[in-house]
Design a protein around this motif. Structure first.
Motif: not given
Length: 170
Positions: A68, A125, A129-133
């Motif tokens: 990223k 993380r 999950e990929p969208d976790s904070k």
């Protein structure tokens, strides 16, 4: 006299100058930086640099799938064209701890020259999950400072390094 001041401020930085990547460009890994006659096109796999005379295409430092982009900046320090990149790696270990790498490059002739790099922050993380904070470590103090004689001082935490100026005619 006031009119002269207004014109000087208005024309000092060209409207077309874009020395930092915008958030959307960072997200899609496609950014064009322009500053003082230099154009740098950053893509997922390559860095293309055009200074009006020379054109060069070099590999991007981190190109794995999970990378990223955090930040990218083009500037002149001590009259030297400097590109700084902050990139998160894909993560290592069972917890997939990611490191924010800070890369410092200079255009030297027809090549992109790596001056220094280091890790300035880490994160992991909270969930699977990929969208976790994320949980972040604190920033390591880092900076690039102009010194007399054209040299630069690179510092990261307690590490310091003097980056001598190239004799490239800029």
């Amino acid at each position: 006299m006031r009119w002269l001041y207004i014109c000087t401020v208005f024309f000092a930085t060209p409207v077309w100058a874009n020395s930092s990547c915008k958030p959307k460009a960072l997200l899609r890994k496609d950014c064009e930086l322009k500053f003082k006659g230099h154009t740098v096109k950053l893509l997922k796999d390559t860095v293309a640099w055009n200074d009006g005379t020379w054109r060069a295409v070099d590999p991007m430092p981190l190109t794995q799938e999970g990378v990223k982009w955090e930040r990218a900046k083009l500037e002149f320090i001590n009259n030297r064209p400097i590109l700084q990149l902050w990139l998160w790696d894909e993560g290592v270990g069972e917890a997939k701890v990611q490191s924010l790498h800070w890369y410092v490059y200079e255009r030297s002739g027809q090549k992109l020259k790596a001056l220094a790099d280091g890790v300035v922050r880490k994160r992991r993380r909270l969930g699977e999950e990929p969208d976790s904070k994320f949980v972040y470590d604190s920033w390591k103090k880092h900076q690039l400072k102009a010194l007399s004689g054209g040299a630069l001082e690179w510092s990261l935490g307690n590490n310091r390094q003097i980056l001598d100026g190239d004799k490239h005619g800029l």
